[in-house]
Enzyme design. Structure first.
Site, PDB file in Angstrom:
ATOM      1  N   ARG A   1       0.841  -1.202   0.000  1.00 55.13           N
ATOM      2  CA  ARG A   1       0.000   0.000   0.000  1.00 55.13           C
ATOM      3  C   ARG A   1       0.877   1.253   0.000  1.00 55.13           C
ATOM      4  O   ARG A   1       0.511   2.280  -0.570  1.00 55.13           O
ATOM      5  CB  ARG A   1      -0.942   0.010   1.206  1.00 55.13           C
ATOM      6  CG  ARG A   1      -1.753   1.297   1.337  1.00 55.13           C
ATOM      7  CD  ARG A   1      -2.973   1.136   2.229  1.00 55.13           C
ATOM      8  NE  ARG A   1      -2.687   0.473   3.475  1.00 55.13           N
ATOM      9  CZ  ARG A   1      -2.156   1.065   4.564  1.00 55.13           C
ATOM     10  NH1 ARG A   1      -1.827   2.354   4.530  1.00 55.13           N
ATOM     11  NH2 ARG A   1      -1.946   0.375   5.657  1.00 55.13           N
TER      12      ARG A   1
ATOM     13  N   TYR B   1     -15.408  15.729 -17.702  1.00 58.45           N
ATOM     14  CA  TYR B   1     -15.944  14.367 -17.657  1.00 58.45           C
ATOM     15  C   TYR B   1     -17.047  14.313 -16.592  1.00 58.45           C
ATOM     16  O   TYR B   1     -16.890  14.839 -15.491  1.00 58.45           O
ATOM     17  CB  TYR B   1     -14.816  13.386 -17.328  1.00 58.45           C
ATOM     18  CG  TYR B   1     -15.290  12.027 -16.901  1.00 58.45           C
ATOM     19  CD1 TYR B   1     -16.083  11.258 -17.745  1.00 58.45           C
ATOM     20  CD2 TYR B   1     -14.971  11.521 -15.647  1.00 58.45           C
ATOM     21  CE1 TYR B   1     -16.538  10.006 -17.349  1.00 58.45           C
ATOM     22  CE2 TYR B   1     -15.413  10.269 -15.245  1.00 58.45           C
ATOM     23  CZ  TYR B   1     -16.194   9.523 -16.100  1.00 58.45           C
ATOM     24  OH  TYR B   1     -16.654   8.291 -15.700  1.00 58.45           O
TER      25      TYR B   1
ATOM     26  N   ASP C   1      -6.303  18.116 -16.411  1.00 53.68           N
ATOM     27  CA  ASP C   1      -6.561  16.737 -16.823  1.00 53.68           C
ATOM     28  C   ASP C   1      -5.981  16.573 -18.232  1.00 53.68           C
ATOM     29  O   ASP C   1      -6.463  17.176 -19.188  1.00 53.68           O
ATOM     30  CB  ASP C   1      -8.069  16.464 -16.820  1.00 53.68           C
ATOM     31  CG  ASP C   1      -8.405  15.003 -17.086  1.00 53.68           C
ATOM     32  OD1 ASP C   1      -7.664  14.366 -17.871  1.00 53.68           O
ATOM     33  OD2 ASP C   1      -9.407  14.510 -16.557  1.00 53.68           O
TER      34      ASP C   1
ATOM     35  N   LYS D   1      -7.067   4.990 -20.026  1.00 51.39           N
ATOM     36  CA  LYS D   1      -7.238   5.407 -21.413  1.00 51.39           C
ATOM     37  C   LYS D   1      -5.943   5.251 -22.207  1.00 51.39           C
ATOM     38  O   LYS D   1      -5.453   4.145 -22.374  1.00 51.39           O
ATOM     39  CB  LYS D   1      -7.779   6.834 -21.432  1.00 51.39           C
ATOM     40  CG  LYS D   1      -8.928   7.109 -20.457  1.00 51.39           C
ATOM     41  CD  LYS D   1     -10.122   6.189 -20.619  1.00 51.39           C
ATOM     42  CE  LYS D   1     -11.369   6.645 -19.897  1.00 51.39           C
ATOM     43  NZ  LYS D   1     -11.331   6.662 -18.441  1.00 51.39           N
TER      44      LYS D   1
END
Length: 382
Positions: free
Chosen positions: A50, A102, A174, A199
């Site tokens: 983690r 988005y 972004d 993406k």
């Protein structure tokens, strides 16, 4: 040795960390939750996945090198990255954001952020003066997408960064659509770059991932603490998938763009196509901004057809192109923003932004472009 971007995609800028003595060319997948301490007070540099994992660290190194930041952090999804980023804000803070974001980001800002006492003002950030006017005394962050999703509007990163610095705001960009291959927001004055690595970075529609890259050591330390605390880190195997995908990023982005340009020119000749939205169109008001701040226009195209019935016919009749959410993979995908990516945005706001029942968004893949045009032709016209 100075390395060009294609070489950085494959190797990063510097020699990778030596965590393996086998000579494996492909960086190993360290599928381990925890790591042995040699002795009390000693560490191999890895304690618990983690916190950090060798495979994720290698991926973060390469992405950081591509964006030219001081630190990159990999998350389990793009939205996990957005959530971690917004966690650096406090109740009472204010965000100025692109209105054509988005839909999932808008949903987060209008629900979780609002619940936590963080207000967001959405403006058309392709007009710099709108950003200036929206600044309030408690504005702590300016959050932009460029190109926007799905209307492909362009924001001037350099000019907005001046506003951010003047008002002591964090500027977030972004960069999912263009990637560091075509655009480097940190070099233009941004403080944080965000990616849905699901993406183009991963590029094969086979994994979920997100990234935050920053050029601020202070922001890096805050994000590392948040990541350690909330635990939305990217798994070793998914880190390896994204790392593998990035090795061909430069080749894929060139082909995505080459195909997109030809499809845009074809769409413009179709009677049933009312309007086409693509950052590389010479008639765009923002074309000079696009050329100034990037080296390419990407593979995302949106277009309005003449009727909702035709839009639905296209989605039903396409054969090679696939009707699916997401973008940026080698396969061409087409989506219906009104009912998919932006379904949670209030109807009036969707319509005001041009997101109606006639709008389709296409992620142009790397197939032979003649086959893609033939598929569009039969779906639109027959």
């Amino acid at each position: 040795m100075n390395k060009n971007v294609g070489t950085v995609c494959v190797h990063g800028k510097k020699q990778r960390r030596n965590v393996d003595n086998t000579g494996a060319v492909s960086f190993p997948i360290y599928q381990s939750a925890t790591f042995v301490h040699p002795a009390f007070g000693e560490s191999t540099g890895f304690d618990y996945s983690r916190l950090q994992n060798p495979t994720r660290e290698e991926l973060e190194r390469v992405v950081n090198d591509l964006e030219e930041g001081v630190d990159a952090l990999a998350f389990s999804t793009g939205m996990a990255a957005v959530t971690a980023l917004l966690d650096i804000l406090e109740p009472g803070d204010h965000i100025v954001a692109t209105d054509d974001l988005y839909g999932g980001t808008i949903r987060l800002m209008e629900s979780i952020c609002k619940k936590n006492g963080i207000k967001t003002t959405f403006v058309e950030t392709d007009k710099v003066e709108n950003v200036e006017k929206a600044i309030e005394k408690n504005t702590k962050m300016i959050y932009i997408e460029t190109p926007t999703n799905p209307m492909m509007k362009i924001a001037d990163i350099e000019e907005i960064s001046k506003i951010a610095k003047k008002n002591s705001c964090i500027l977030v960009v972004d960069n999912t659509f263009l990637t560091p291959y075509f655009q480097k927001p940190l070099k233009l004055g941004a403080d944080v770059v965000l990616h849905s690595a699901t993406k183009y970075l991963a590029g094969h529609n086979d994994t979920l991932a997100g990234f935050l890259v920053t050029n601020s050591q202070e922001i890096s330390e805050k994000l590392r603490f948040i990541t350690k605390t909330i635990g939305a880190c990217l798994s070793p195997f998914d880190s390896w998938l994204v790392l593998r995908g990035i090795k061909t990023l430069h080749i894929r982005m060139e082909q995505h763009q080459k195909n997109a340009k030809k499809i845009v020119e074809w769409l413009k000749t179709q009677k049933a196509v009312v309007s086409v939205y693509y950052p590389g169109l010479e008639e765009n008001e923002s074309i000079e901004v696009s050329k100034k701040q990037g080296t390419g226009f990407g593979g995302m195209v949106s277009f309005h057809v003449d009727t909702p019935e035709r839009a639905k016919k296209i989605l039903k009749d396409i054969k090679l192109i696939q009707f699916a959410e997401s973008l940026g993979g080698v396969e061409s995908l087409i989506t219906y923003p009104m009912f998919q990516t932006h379904a949670d945005v209030p109807l009036e706001e969707r319509l005001a932004r041009g997101i109606n029942e006639c709008l389709l968004r296409m992620s142009v893949g790397i197939e032979d472009v003649n086959d893609l045009i033939e598929d569009l032709d039969q779906a639109i016209n027959k």
